[in-house]
Design a protein around this motif. Structure first.
Motif, PDB file in Angstrom:
ATOM      1  N   PHE A   1       0.843  -1.191   0.000  1.00 58.09           N
ATOM      2  CA  PHE A   1       0.000   0.000   0.000  1.00 58.09           C
ATOM      3  C   PHE A   1       0.884   1.249   0.000  1.00 58.09           C
ATOM      4  O   PHE A   1       1.838   1.337   0.778  1.00 58.09           O
ATOM      5  N   THR A   2       0.558   2.194  -0.855  1.00 54.09           N
ATOM      6  CA  THR A   2       1.428   3.361  -1.040  1.00 54.09           C
ATOM      7  C   THR A   2       1.026   4.566  -0.194  1.00 54.09           C
ATOM      8  O   THR A   2       1.841   5.466   0.026  1.00 54.09           O
ATOM      9  N   GLY A   3      -0.233   4.632   0.238  1.00 54.38           N
ATOM     10  CA  GLY A   3      -0.683   5.807   0.966  1.00 54.38           C
ATOM     11  C   GLY A   3      -0.986   6.996   0.073  1.00 54.38           C
ATOM     12  O   GLY A   3      -1.260   8.098   0.557  1.00 54.38           O
ATOM     13  N   GLU A   4      -0.945   6.810  -1.245  1.00 52.80           N
ATOM     14  CA  GLU A   4      -1.200   7.892  -2.199  1.00 52.80           C
ATOM     15  C   GLU A   4      -2.458   7.590  -3.003  1.00 52.80           C
ATOM     16  O   GLU A   4      -2.765   6.428  -3.285  1.00 52.80           O
ATOM     17  N   LEU A   5      -3.167   8.634  -3.389  1.00 47.68           N
ATOM     18  CA  LEU A   5      -4.333   8.470  -4.238  1.00 47.68           C
ATOM     19  C   LEU A   5      -3.914   8.362  -5.696  1.00 47.68           C
ATOM     20  O   LEU A   5      -2.825   8.816  -6.076  1.00 47.68           O
ATOM     21  N   LEU A   6      -4.776   7.762  -6.526  1.00 47.82           N
ATOM     22  CA  LEU A   6      -4.503   7.658  -7.955  1.00 47.82           C
ATOM     23  C   LEU A   6      -4.431   9.071  -8.531  1.00 47.82           C
ATOM     24  O   LEU A   6      -5.403   9.823  -8.466  1.00 47.82           O
ATOM     25  N   SER A   7      -3.279   9.453  -9.065  1.00 46.36           N
ATOM     26  CA  SER A   7      -3.044  10.844  -9.472  1.00 46.36           C
ATOM     27  C   SER A   7      -2.544  10.915 -10.904  1.00 46.36           C
ATOM     28  O   SER A   7      -2.012   9.940 -11.453  1.00 46.36           O
ATOM     29  N   ALA A   8      -2.724  12.097 -11.487  1.00 49.58           N
ATOM     30  CA  ALA A   8      -2.195  12.387 -12.826  1.00 49.58           C
ATOM     31  C   ALA A   8      -1.036  13.360 -12.683  1.00 49.58           C
ATOM     32  O   ALA A   8      -1.064  14.255 -11.831  1.00 49.58           O
ATOM     33  N   GLU A   9      -0.012  13.182 -13.504  1.00 51.35           N
ATOM     34  CA  GLU A   9       1.104  14.124 -13.529  1.00 51.35           C
ATOM     35  C   GLU A   9       0.782  15.215 -14.543  1.00 51.35           C
ATOM     36  O   GLU A   9       0.494  14.926 -15.705  1.00 51.35           O
ATOM     37  N   LEU A  10       0.816  16.449 -14.090  1.00 51.47           N
ATOM     38  CA  LEU A  10       0.406  17.585 -14.905  1.00 51.47           C
ATOM     39  C   LEU A  10       1.597  18.498 -15.144  1.00 51.47           C
ATOM     40  O   LEU A  10       2.294  18.887 -14.206  1.00 51.47           O
ATOM     41  N   GLY A  11       1.802  18.852 -16.413  1.00 48.41           N
ATOM     42  CA  GLY A  11       2.922  19.714 -16.754  1.00 48.41           C
ATOM     43  C   GLY A  11       3.079  19.820 -18.255  1.00 48.41           C
ATOM     44  O   GLY A  11       2.306  19.227 -19.018  1.00 48.41           O
ATOM     45  N   PRO A  12       4.059  20.564 -18.731  1.00 50.06           N
ATOM     46  CA  PRO A  12       4.256  20.699 -20.172  1.00 50.06           C
ATOM     47  C   PRO A  12       4.650  19.370 -20.808  1.00 50.06           C
ATOM     48  O   PRO A  12       5.386  18.575 -20.215  1.00 50.06           O
ATOM     49  N   GLY A  13       4.122  19.130 -22.003  1.00 49.35           N
ATOM     50  CA  GLY A  13       4.408  17.884 -22.710  1.00 49.35           C
ATOM     51  C   GLY A  13       3.214  16.973 -22.833  1.00 49.35           C
ATOM     52  O   GLY A  13       3.300  15.906 -23.445  1.00 49.35           O
TER      53      GLY A  13
ATOM     54  N   GLN B   1       0.083  13.901 -26.880  1.00 43.48           N
ATOM     55  CA  GLN B   1       0.399  12.589 -26.338  1.00 43.48           C
ATOM     56  C   GLN B   1      -0.790  11.642 -26.438  1.00 43.48           C
ATOM     57  O   GLN B   1      -1.948  12.068 -26.496  1.00 43.48           O
ATOM     58  N   ILE B   2      -0.475  10.345 -26.433  1.00 42.01           N
ATOM     59  CA  ILE B   2      -1.488   9.284 -26.382  1.00 42.01           C
ATOM     60  C   ILE B   2      -1.179   8.451 -25.147  1.00 42.01           C
ATOM     61  O   ILE B   2      -0.133   7.799 -25.070  1.00 42.01           O
ATOM     62  N   PHE B   3      -2.071   8.498 -24.167  1.00 41.23           N
ATOM     63  CA  PHE B   3      -1.868   7.788 -22.908  1.00 41.23           C
ATOM     64  C   PHE B   3      -2.889   6.664 -22.766  1.00 41.23           C
ATOM     65  O   PHE B   3      -3.932   6.673 -23.418  1.00 41.23           O
ATOM     66  N   ASP B   4      -2.583   5.726 -21.868  1.00 49.20           N
ATOM     67  CA  ASP B   4      -3.633   4.816 -21.416  1.00 49.20           C
ATOM     68  C   ASP B   4      -4.253   5.417 -20.159  1.00 49.20           C
ATOM     69  O   ASP B   4      -3.916   6.543 -19.758  1.00 49.20           O
ATOM     70  N   GLY B   5      -5.160   4.710 -19.512  1.00 47.79           N
ATOM     71  CA  GLY B   5      -5.869   5.269 -18.367  1.00 47.79           C
ATOM     72  C   GLY B   5      -4.986   5.555 -17.176  1.00 47.79           C
ATOM     73  O   GLY B   5      -5.349   6.347 -16.306  1.00 47.79           O
ATOM     74  N   LEU B   6      -3.812   4.912 -17.108  1.00 46.37           N
ATOM     75  CA  LEU B   6      -2.877   5.157 -16.007  1.00 46.37           C
ATOM     76  C   LEU B   6      -1.823   6.178 -16.397  1.00 46.37           C
ATOM     77  O   LEU B   6      -0.825   6.340 -15.704  1.00 46.37           O
ATOM     78  N   GLN B   7      -2.028   6.846 -17.511  1.00 43.22           N
ATOM     79  CA  GLN B   7      -1.170   7.906 -18.037  1.00 43.22           C
ATOM     80  C   GLN B   7       0.193   7.377 -18.478  1.00 43.22           C
ATOM     81  O   GLN B   7       1.194   8.102 -18.441  1.00 43.22           O
ATOM     82  N   ASN B   8       0.221   6.129 -18.922  1.00 40.77           N
ATOM     83  CA  ASN B   8       1.427   5.627 -19.585  1.00 40.77           C
ATOM     84  C   ASN B   8       1.413   6.086 -21.032  1.00 40.77           C
ATOM     85  O   ASN B   8       0.414   5.862 -21.732  1.00 40.77           O
ATOM     86  N   PRO B   9       2.479   6.701 -21.549  1.00 36.16           N
ATOM     87  CA  PRO B   9       2.500   7.082 -22.970  1.00 36.16           C
ATOM     88  C   PRO B   9       2.601   5.831 -23.839  1.00 36.16           C
ATOM     89  O   PRO B   9       3.604   5.114 -23.803  1.00 36.16           O
ATOM     90  N   LEU B  10       1.547   5.549 -24.590  1.00 36.28           N
ATOM     91  CA  LEU B  10       1.464   4.286 -25.335  1.00 36.28           C
ATOM     92  C   LEU B  10       2.538   4.129 -26.416  1.00 36.28           C
ATOM     93  O   LEU B  10       3.052   3.035 -26.602  1.00 36.28           O
ATOM     94  N   PRO B  11       2.904   5.194 -27.172  1.00 34.49           N
ATOM     95  CA  PRO B  11       3.970   5.003 -28.172  1.00 34.49           C
ATOM     96  C   PRO B  11       5.289   4.533 -27.545  1.00 34.49           C
ATOM     97  O   PRO B  11       5.943   3.623 -28.068  1.00 34.49           O
TER      98      PRO B  11
ATOM     99  N   GLU C   1     -12.413   3.241 -15.934  1.00 33.61           N
ATOM    100  CA  GLU C   1     -12.730   4.291 -14.963  1.00 33.61           C
ATOM    101  C   GLU C   1     -11.564   5.252 -14.824  1.00 33.61           C
ATOM    102  O   GLU C   1     -11.750   6.470 -14.794  1.00 33.61           O
ATOM    103  N   SER C   2     -10.354   4.731 -14.748  1.00 37.52           N
ATOM    104  CA  SER C   2      -9.190   5.612 -14.603  1.00 37.52           C
ATOM    105  C   SER C   2      -9.024   6.500 -15.822  1.00 37.52           C
ATOM    106  O   SER C   2      -8.601   7.653 -15.714  1.00 37.52           O
ATOM    107  N   SER C   3      -9.360   5.995 -17.019  1.00 38.06           N
ATOM    108  CA  SER C   3      -9.196   6.805 -18.233  1.00 38.06           C
ATOM    109  C   SER C   3     -10.141   7.993 -18.230  1.00 38.06           C
ATOM    110  O   SER C   3      -9.775   9.098 -18.643  1.00 38.06           O
ATOM    111  N   VAL C   4     -11.373   7.804 -17.733  1.00 37.41           N
ATOM    112  CA  VAL C   4     -12.346   8.897 -17.672  1.00 37.41           C
ATOM    113  C   VAL C   4     -11.864   9.979 -16.712  1.00 37.41           C
ATOM    114  O   VAL C   4     -11.868  11.172 -17.029  1.00 37.41           O
ATOM    115  N   TYR C   5     -11.424   9.580 -15.531  1.00 35.13           N
ATOM    116  CA  TYR C   5     -11.010  10.560 -14.526  1.00 35.13           C
ATOM    117  C   TYR C   5      -9.680  11.222 -14.880  1.00 35.13           C
ATOM    118  O   TYR C   5      -9.480  12.412 -14.597  1.00 35.13           O
ATOM    119  N   THR C   6      -8.762  10.467 -15.477  1.00 31.70           N
ATOM    120  CA  THR C   6      -7.501  11.074 -15.916  1.00 31.70           C
ATOM    121  C   THR C   6      -7.760  12.133 -16.975  1.00 31.70           C
ATOM    122  O   THR C   6      -7.169  13.219 -16.958  1.00 31.70           O
TER     123      THR C   6
END
Length: 578
Positions: free
Chosen positions: A71-83, A87-97, A312-317
């Motif tokens: 258990f990490t103690g962190e909520l499911l989060s998105a990294e926000l910033g330039p770039g 991009q094409i991500f999956d629901g966990l914000q992995n860059p698919l290419p 679900e993660s893709s919608v919220y991300t």
């Protein structure tokens, strides 16, 4: 460093894993299921006593009872910033290419990549000085991302007023390098970088106030803008049976709508449709900027063959990324395709949790989940007085085109416009296949309301006559009624339908819509002199052909003006003189 909190798997049902634990575990925190060298990302969705039930965002084949969970103690989060743009991500914000480059055609489970490349460099320009007071969401500098100034903001997780203790001079920096230090009222300083993280299920509220949506969003789809408009910062849904044109309509709206940024969440759609989107968008030239459309687009992709929990993660991300760009004072359009697949994932997890089912086995909280998603749309006034907005459009795929099913009904309770697609219209090759007899909108159009209502009335009268003609035939229909039928068919054919393959007709600007609709309204107000039905039919066929050529002529071109003169001459031949 504190020791990681761990547990052990006690039960596995599909994508749901149950684990026992000894220390505290909170709802919605991220956990990793450890299977050999693999770390499978999951989220705690229910805690009962010392047992946590988690939805795993990967396939769970091969997992065993007794394996460790961290258990990490962190909520499911998105990294926000330039770039993010392009991009094409999956629901966990992995860059698919990048993931495909590492794994090949078949993605490996448990493989996660940083969303924003750590080695990328951006030229940072500060816009505040040391000693300035700022609040969460305030802009402190910017970098240039594609066609925008990407503003670097005080992290949304900070509290209260903060003083700028130091700020970096103009120059290149990487995403995680420190660009400023902020001092809170207790005297503690906090580092700030180009990036920040935010929990995807918590709305970003770093703004002064939320405003009422009023100004129309111009999509350049005539039937939408004129009859069933969407407000900037509003919500709408596009339900329709499979193959009725939901995806094509959303792609055209994303290309032509007058917004700054488009976020597409492909949550659970068939792989063929998603692949078409991924192949098409990088090659489409944006008519507003003359650059690739992908320069102002972010795509979150989860196909129907991926684990259901990831929908679900893709919608919220997607909505979190949309909120991030809204905080910069941009107008964002979020398109979710399709929310029905997301709802099916919620139903599947609810069944595994053994919750009491509601209608069609959907959980009782389905409506609140859908409402909380659409409520993140809106227009906001930021701390600096500028405004930004998120407009949310969701495609719904009801089984068999049944609009009475729970997902469609739950969506209709919260959206401001309903664009119902019809199987009969799509089979008749009437594009867009939005049925004007069942669709509605609570928003105001840029067309005069009386004229808009007159257009809808003509369509309804024409439909009534058409239904009557199915019984009594054309011979048993009075000439005035038959003219009303011809007017409705003419209006439908030349105004409500658009040729998606015609570079001019596929998108109609606001000025042209107003001009053409006013012209057609004048035709409906005229009285015609017809000897019989054949004469009336022939006249409207001629008028229809001229209008279709007019729709393909560029606005205010010689061809446009010449065709308009021909239409007026034809009308003069048949309009009764007072």
């Amino acid at each position: 460093m504190t020791a990681p909190r761990t547990g052990r798997i006690t039960k596995i049902i599909g994508n749901m894993v149950t684990a026992s634990f000894d220390s505290a575990v909170m709802q919605n925190e991220v956990a990793y299921v450890l299977h050999g060298p693999e770390r499978l990302k999951s989220e705690v969705i229910r805690v009962r006593g010392n047992v946590a039930e988690m939805q795993v965002y990967e396939t769970t084949g091969g997992l065993k009872i007794g394996e460790e969970v961290e258990f990490t103690g962190e909520l499911l989060s998105a990294e926000l910033g330039p770039g993010l743009l392009g991009q094409i991500f999956d629901g966990l914000q992995n860059p698919l290419p990048e993931l495909a480059e590492q794994c090949g055609y078949f993605l490996q489970r448990g493989r996660y990549i940083e969303p924003l490349p750590a080695g990328a460099t951006w030229y940072f320009t500060p816009i505040v000085e040391p000693g300035a007071w700022v609040r969460p969401g305030d802009k402190i500098g910017f970098v240039v991302e594609k066609i925008f100034k990407h503003y670097c903001m005080v992290p949304f997780s900070f509290q209260g007023n903060l003083e700028v203790a130091s700020i970096r001079d103009p120059g290149d920096c990487t995403p995680h390098q420190e660009i400023a230090r902020l001092r809170d009222t207790n005297g503690k300083t906090h580092p700030v970088s180009l990036t920040q993280e935010w929990p995807v299920k918590i709305p970003i509220r770093a703004y002064r106030e939320k405003l009422r949506s009023g100004e129309p969003l111009v999509t350049k789809m005539r039937i939408i803008d004129t009859l069933f408009p969407v407000a900037l910062g509003g919500t709408y849904c596009i339900p329709g049976p499979f193959g009725s044109g939901k995806t094509v309509l959303q792609q055209l709206i994303s290309r032509h709508a007058e917004v700054d940024v488009v976020v597409i969440a492909a949550c659970g759609e068939r792989a063929g449709e998603v692949v078409e989107t991924l192949k098409t968008f990088p090659n489409i030239i944006d008519p507003r900027t003359n650059r690739p459309l992908s320069d102002r687009t972010v795509i979150i992709s989860n196909t129907s063959s991926m684990p259901v929990a990831a929908r679900e993660s893709s919608v919220y991300t997607a909505v979190t990324i949309a909120e991030y760009y809204r905080q910069m004072g941009l107008h964002v359009l979020l398109l979710a395709d399709s929310t029905s697949r997301w709802a099916q994932a919620i139903r599947e997890m609810s069944g595994r949790l053994e919750e009491i089912p509601g209608e069609e086995a959907f959980p009782a909280y389905l409506e609140s989940h859908i409402a909380s998603f659409y409520e993140r749309a809106g227009v906001v006034r930021l701390n600096d007085g500028s405004t930004g907005s998120i407009t949310i459009g969701g495609a719904v795929s009801p089984a068999g085109g049944n609009f009475e099913e729970p997902v469609t009904q739950a969506t209709l309770k919260v959206v401001g416009a309903f664009h119902g697609l019809s199987r009969s219209r799509s089979d008749a090759r009437r594009y867009p296949a939005i049925d004007p007899l069942i669709s509605w909108s609570k928003y105001s159009s840029f067309i005069d309301e009386k004229q808009r209502e007159r257009g809808l009335m003509i369509l309804r009268k024409g439909n009534d006559v058409a239904q009557m003609m199915k019984v009594v035939g054309e011979e048993g229909t009075a000439l005035p009624d038959y003219i009303e039928y011809l007017e409705a068919e003419f209006f439908d054919s030349v105004y409500l339908q658009q040729n998606a393959f015609d570079p001019v007709d596929e998108a109609t600007p606001r000025e042209r819509q107003e001009y053409i609709y006013d012209f057609i309204s004048q035709i409906f107000e005229s009285e015609f002199d017809f000897e019989d039905k054949d004469t009336a039919r022939h006249f409207f066929q001629q008028l229809r052909q001229l209008f279709r050529g007019w729709n393909s002529a560029r606005w205010k071109s010689e061809e446009f003006e010449r065709t308009e003169r021909e239409i007026r001459e034809l009308l003069l031949e048949r309009v009764k003189r007072g």
